[in-house]
Design a protein around this motif. Structure first.
Motif, PDB file in Angstrom:
ATOM      1  N   LEU A  60       9.626  -2.094  -3.994  1.00 59.18           N
ATOM      2  CA  LEU A  60       8.745  -2.590  -2.936  1.00 59.18           C
ATOM      3  C   LEU A  60       7.470  -1.761  -2.834  1.00 59.18           C
ATOM      4  N   LEU A  61       7.579  -0.436  -2.997  1.00 65.31           N
ATOM      5  CA  LEU A  61       6.390   0.414  -2.943  1.00 65.31           C
ATOM      6  C   LEU A  61       5.459   0.130  -4.120  1.00 65.31           C
ATOM      7  N   ARG A  62       6.030  -0.070  -5.289  1.00 65.12           N
ATOM      8  CA  ARG A  62       5.210  -0.382  -6.461  1.00 65.12           C
ATOM      9  C   ARG A  62       4.557  -1.748  -6.306  1.00 65.12           C
ATOM     10  N   LEU A  63       5.288  -2.713  -5.733  1.00 60.77           N
ATOM     11  CA  LEU A  63       4.714  -4.038  -5.507  1.00 60.77           C
ATOM     12  C   LEU A  63       3.590  -3.981  -4.477  1.00 60.77           C
ATOM     13  N   ALA A  64       3.792  -3.197  -3.421  1.00 58.88           N
ATOM     14  CA  ALA A  64       2.771  -3.109  -2.373  1.00 58.88           C
ATOM     15  C   ALA A  64       1.505  -2.417  -2.856  1.00 58.88           C
ATOM     16  N   SER A  65       1.658  -1.434  -3.747  1.00 64.02           N
ATOM     17  CA  SER A  65       0.493  -0.682  -4.226  1.00 64.02           C
ATOM     18  C   SER A  65      -0.130  -1.265  -5.484  1.00 64.02           C
ATOM     19  N   SER A  66       0.472  -2.305  -6.035  1.00 64.83           N
ATOM     20  CA  SER A  66      -0.052  -2.890  -7.275  1.00 64.83           C
ATOM     21  C   SER A  66      -1.408  -3.541  -7.028  1.00 64.83           C
ATOM     22  N   PRO A  67      -2.410  -3.271  -7.884  1.00 64.61           N
ATOM     23  CA  PRO A  67      -3.716  -3.917  -7.708  1.00 64.61           C
ATOM     24  C   PRO A  67      -3.700  -5.401  -8.030  1.00 64.61           C
ATOM     25  N   ASN A  68      -2.713  -5.838  -8.843  1.00 63.67           N
ATOM     26  CA  ASN A  68      -2.600  -7.251  -9.209  1.00 63.67           C
ATOM     27  C   ASN A  68      -1.146  -7.670  -9.008  1.00 63.67           C
ATOM     28  N   LYS A  69      -0.869  -8.290  -7.881  1.00 60.64           N
ATOM     29  CA  LYS A  69       0.514  -8.627  -7.520  1.00 60.64           C
ATOM     30  C   LYS A  69       1.127  -9.641  -8.482  1.00 60.64           C
ATOM     31  N   LEU A  70       0.359 -10.642  -8.913  1.00 57.15           N
ATOM     32  CA  LEU A  70       0.900 -11.671  -9.804  1.00 57.15           C
ATOM     33  C   LEU A  70       1.247 -11.075 -11.158  1.00 57.15           C
ATOM     34  N   HIS A  71       0.353 -10.263 -11.704  1.00 59.23           N
ATOM     35  CA  HIS A  71       0.628  -9.617 -12.986  1.00 59.23           C
ATOM     36  C   HIS A  71       1.835  -8.691 -12.871  1.00 59.23           C
ATOM     37  N   PHE A  72       1.973  -8.020 -11.750  1.00 59.73           N
ATOM     38  CA  PHE A  72       3.115  -7.141 -11.533  1.00 59.73           C
ATOM     39  C   PHE A  72       4.416  -7.936 -11.519  1.00 59.73           C
ATOM     40  N   ALA A  73       4.421  -9.065 -10.812  1.00 56.49           N
ATOM     41  CA  ALA A  73       5.651  -9.856 -10.682  1.00 56.49           C
ATOM     42  C   ALA A  73       6.064 -10.484 -12.004  1.00 56.49           C
ATOM     43  N   LEU A  74       5.107 -10.812 -12.873  1.00 59.42           N
ATOM     44  CA  LEU A  74       5.410 -11.492 -14.136  1.00 59.42           C
ATOM     45  C   LEU A  74       5.613 -10.525 -15.298  1.00 59.42           C
ATOM     46  N   SER A  75       5.461  -9.229 -15.047  1.00 59.02           N
ATOM     47  CA  SER A  75       5.671  -8.247 -16.113  1.00 59.02           C
ATOM     48  C   SER A  75       7.142  -8.201 -16.512  1.00 59.02           C
ATOM     49  N   ILE A  76       7.401  -8.024 -17.809  1.00 56.99           N
ATOM     50  CA  ILE A  76       8.786  -8.040 -18.318  1.00 56.99           C
ATOM     51  C   ILE A  76       9.613  -6.933 -17.669  1.00 56.99           C
ATOM     52  N   MET A  77       9.071  -5.713 -17.622  1.00 54.00           N
ATOM     53  CA  MET A  77       9.824  -4.603 -17.065  1.00 54.00           C
ATOM     54  C   MET A  77      10.093  -4.798 -15.573  1.00 54.00           C
ATOM     55  N   ASN A  78       9.144  -5.382 -14.863  1.00 51.97           N
ATOM     56  CA  ASN A  78       9.354  -5.619 -13.439  1.00 51.97           C
ATOM     57  C   ASN A  78      10.355  -6.741 -13.193  1.00 51.97           C
ATOM     58  N   ILE A  79      10.389  -7.728 -14.073  1.00 49.72           N
ATOM     59  CA  ILE A  79      11.418  -8.774 -13.976  1.00 49.72           C
ATOM     60  C   ILE A  79      12.799  -8.168 -14.177  1.00 49.72           C
ATOM     61  N   ILE A  80      12.910  -7.230 -15.131  1.00 47.16           N
ATOM     62  CA  ILE A  80      14.188  -6.545 -15.353  1.00 47.16           C
ATOM     63  C   ILE A  80      14.584  -5.748 -14.110  1.00 47.16           C
ATOM     64  N   ASP A  81      13.609  -5.074 -13.491  1.00 48.86           N
ATOM     65  CA  ASP A  81      13.902  -4.329 -12.258  1.00 48.86           C
ATOM     66  C   ASP A  81      14.410  -5.260 -11.163  1.00 48.86           C
ATOM     67  N   PHE A  82      13.763  -6.401 -11.033  1.00 57.33           N
ATOM     68  CA  PHE A  82      14.177  -7.355  -9.997  1.00 57.33           C
ATOM     69  C   PHE A  82      15.579  -7.895 -10.273  1.00 57.33           C
ATOM     70  N   MET A  83      15.853  -8.228 -11.536  1.00 58.39           N
ATOM     71  CA  MET A  83      17.177  -8.750 -11.897  1.00 58.39           C
ATOM     72  C   MET A  83      18.261  -7.693 -11.740  1.00 58.39           C
ATOM     73  N   ALA A  84      17.874  -6.411 -11.810  1.00 59.55           N
ATOM     74  CA  ALA A  84      18.860  -5.351 -11.600  1.00 59.55           C
ATOM     75  C   ALA A  84      19.143  -5.112 -10.126  1.00 59.55           C
ATOM     76  N   ILE A  85      18.227  -5.508  -9.256  1.00 60.91           N
ATOM     77  CA  ILE A  85      18.383  -5.281  -7.820  1.00 60.91           C
ATOM     78  C   ILE A  85      19.054  -6.451  -7.112  1.00 60.91           C
ATOM     79  N   ILE A  86      18.637  -7.664  -7.426  1.00 61.87           N
ATOM     80  CA  ILE A  86      19.049  -8.839  -6.650  1.00 61.87           C
ATOM     81  C   ILE A  86      20.555  -9.096  -6.674  1.00 61.87           C
ATOM     82  N   PRO A  87      21.313  -8.834  -7.779  1.00 56.63           N
ATOM     83  CA  PRO A  87      22.765  -9.097  -7.723  1.00 56.63           C
ATOM     84  C   PRO A  87      23.478  -8.296  -6.640  1.00 56.63           C
TER      85      PRO A  87
END
Length: 439
Positions: free
Chosen positions: A232-259
Motif C-alpha cells: 500500500l505504501l509503494r502504491l501510494a507513493s508511486s508516480p504512475n499508479k497504472l504502471h505500478f498496478a500492471l507491473s509483473i512484479m507488483n502483480i506477483i505481490d498482489f497475488m501473494a497477498i490476496i489469498p
C-alpha cells in the motif's frame, strides 16, 4: 599521405579532375569521377565549387590552402577511411574500435545516407543505440532521485521521499533496512508455510481436524501485515499508479497477498453451513497453496534473479528448440517402446500415451523405475533414447549461459556508464557555477 586506389580508366587520368583533402593530418587524393557517384555528398560539393568562392569553401571545410589547393578537415581519419569506401563499393563497414554512434555523426557530416551501411553494421548500430537508451533511462532515474528537494509542494516531496524509501534500497540507510526487513519477511513466511505442514507441529481444533499451530499463524499474520503495508505504501507513493498496478512484479505481490484475506474472510466471516461445503473447503486449500507465490517476491531484492529472468527471456529461441527436440524424441521413442514391448506377456507399456511418461523420465535422465522395458529391443531403444536426451539437453545450455553472462556484464557496464555520466554532469554544472561566480 595515403591515396585511394583509382579505377582503371583508358586515359589513366580522372576525366572530372581530382581534389586533395587533409583529414586529421592525413592527406588524401580523391578522383572526381568517383566522388560524383554521390553528387549530394560533401566531397562532391567541394569538387563542384570554385576555389575562388571562399564563403562556400569555408562552409564545407575547416580550412583551405589556395597554394596547394588542399582542403583541411578536423575530423577522424580512421572513420573517413571507412566512409570513403562508399564511393567505390556502394557500402560501408564500421571497423573495430570505432564508436558506431560517432560514426553515424561522421556520416551525417560527410552527407552520406546511413542506408549504405552493411546489414551487420546496422544491427551493431541498433544494439548500441539500445544501450544508449538504457543509459539515458538509468541517468534519468538517478537524476530523479537527486531532485527530491526540487519538488514543488511538500506533498510531492513526501511522496518522492517515500518512493525512494520503499523502492531504492541504495538511496539511504533506512531504505536499506526496509529492503532487508522485506527480504527476511519473505524468507520467514516461506519457512512458516513449510513448517506448518509438519504433522507433529499441528494442533487439533474443536472439530478434530489438524490445523496450523497458533504461533505459526501469528507469525504468518505478522508477515502478511508487513506485505500489505509495504504494498500500500509503494502504491501510494508511486508516480504512475497504472504502471505500478500492471507491473509483473507488483502483480506477483498482489497475488501473494490476496489469498490470505480471502481465506480469512471465508474462515472467520463465513457461516458454518457455508464452510461445510466441499467446494468452499477445496477453494480454501487452493488459496493456501497460492502462498508459494510469495517466494517470487525475492526477485525484487535480488539482481541475480532478475538477470536470470531476463537471460531466460532472451533465450526463448534456444528453449523452444530444446522443447521441440524433446517433444520429437518423446513421441518417437515412446512409440518404438510400445511396439517393441508388445511381445512380452508382462509388458508395462499399455499404450503410447502411457509410454510418454517413460520417454520423459528416460530422456531427462530421471528414471523412477515405475515403468521399464523388459525385451532386448526395448532396452536398446531405452539406451538410445537416454543418449539422445542427454545430447538434446546439453546443446542449448551453452547459449543460455552465454546470454546470462553477456546480459549480466552488460548491465554492470551500463550502470557504471550511467554513474559516470551523472558525475560528468555534476562536474560540468559545478564548473559553470564557478565561472558565473567569478564573473
Amino acid at each position: 599521405m595515403w591515396t585511394i586506389p583509382k579505377p582503371n580508366y583508358s586515359s589513366g587520368l580522372c576525366a572530372e579532375g581530382e581534389i586533395v583533402v587533409n583529414i586529421g593530418g592525413v592527406r588524401v587524393v580523391l578522383c572526381g569521377d568517383v566522388l560524383n557517384r554521390y553528387p549530394d555528398s560533401r566531397l562532391a560539393e567541394l569538387l563542384k565549387c570554385s576555389t575562388q568562392d571562399h564563403e562556400v569553401i569555408s562552409s564545407l571545410c575547416d580550412d583551405f590552402d589556395p597554394g596547394r589547393k588542399e582542403f583541411y578537415f578536423d575530423r577522424d581519419s580512421d572513420a573517413f577511411k571507412c566512409i570513403i569506401d562508399v564511393y567505390y563499393f556502394d557500402e560501408i563497414h564500421i571497423k573495430r574500435g570505432i564508436c558506431p554512434i560517432c560514426f553515424i555523426k561522421e556520416m551525417e557530416f560527410w552527407k552520406i545516407d546511413p542506408s549504405v551501411l552493411d546489414e551487420c553494421c546496422k544491427s551493431y548500430l541498433s544494439e548500441k543505440e539500445e544501450e544508449l537508451k538504457e543509459i539515458a533511462n538509468k541517468v534519468k532515474i538517478i537524476l530523479e532521485d537527486l531532485e527530491v528537494d526540487q519538488c514543488i509542494t511538500r506533498a510531492q516531496r513526501c511522496q518522492r521521499f517515500l518512493w525512494r524509501l520503499m523502492e531504492k534500497p541504495g538511496s539511504s540507510l533506512p531504505a536499506r533496512f526496509i529492503a532487508i526487513a522485506s527480504f527476511l519477511s519473505v524468507l520467514v513466511s516461506a519457512v512458516v508455510m513449510c513448517v506448518g505442514t509438519i504433522p507433529e507441529l499441528q494442533v487439533t481444533d474443536a472439530e478434530g481436524k489438524q490445523v496450523e499451530h497458533p504461533v505459526l499463524e501469528a507469525i504468518e499474520t505478522a508477515c502478511m501485515s508487513w506485505f500489505t503495508a509495504e504494498y500500500l505504501l509503494r502504491l501510494a507513493s508511486s508516480p504512475n499508479k497504472l504502471h505500478f498496478a500492471l507491473s509483473i512484479m507488483n502483480i506477483i505481490d498482489f497475488m501473494a497477498i490476496i489469498p490470505f484475506y480471502v481465506v480469512l474472510s471465508l474462515t472467520y466471516l463465513g457461516t458454518t453451513s457455508m464452510m461445510e461445503l466441499a467446494n468452499v473447503q477445496q477453494a480454501v486449500q487452493a488459496l493456501r497453496i497460492m502462498r508459494i507465490a510469495r517466494i517470487f517476491k525475492l526477485a525484487r531484492h535480488s539482481s541475480g534473479l532478475q538477470t536470470l529472468t531476463y537471460a531466460l527471456k532472451r533465450s526463448l529461441k534456444e528453449l523452444g528448440l530444446l522443447l521441440m527436440y524433446m517433444g520429437v524424441g518423446i513421441f518417437v521413442f515412446s512409440a518404438l517402446a510400445y511396439t517393441m514391448e508388445q511381445s512380452h506377456p508382462e509388458t508395462l507399456f499399455r499404450s503410447i500415451p502411457q509410454s510418454f511418461w517413460w520417454a520423459i523420465i528416460t530422456m531427462t535422465t530421471v528414471g523412477y523405475g515405475d515403468i521399464y522395458p523388459k525385451t532386448t529391443l526395448g532396452k536398446c531403444n531405452a539406451a538410445v533414447s537416454f543418449l539422445c536426451g542427454v545430447i538434446a539437453i546439453a546443446l542449448p545450455i551453452h547459449p543460455i549461459i552465454n546470454n546470462f553472462v553477456v546480459f549480466y556484464n552488460k548491465q554492470k557496464v551500463l550502470e557504471t556508464a550511467a554513474k559516470h555520466e551523472v558525475e560528468l554532469m555534476e562536474l560540468k554544472a559545478g564548473g559553470g557555477a564557478r565561472r558565473k561566480s567569478r564573473n
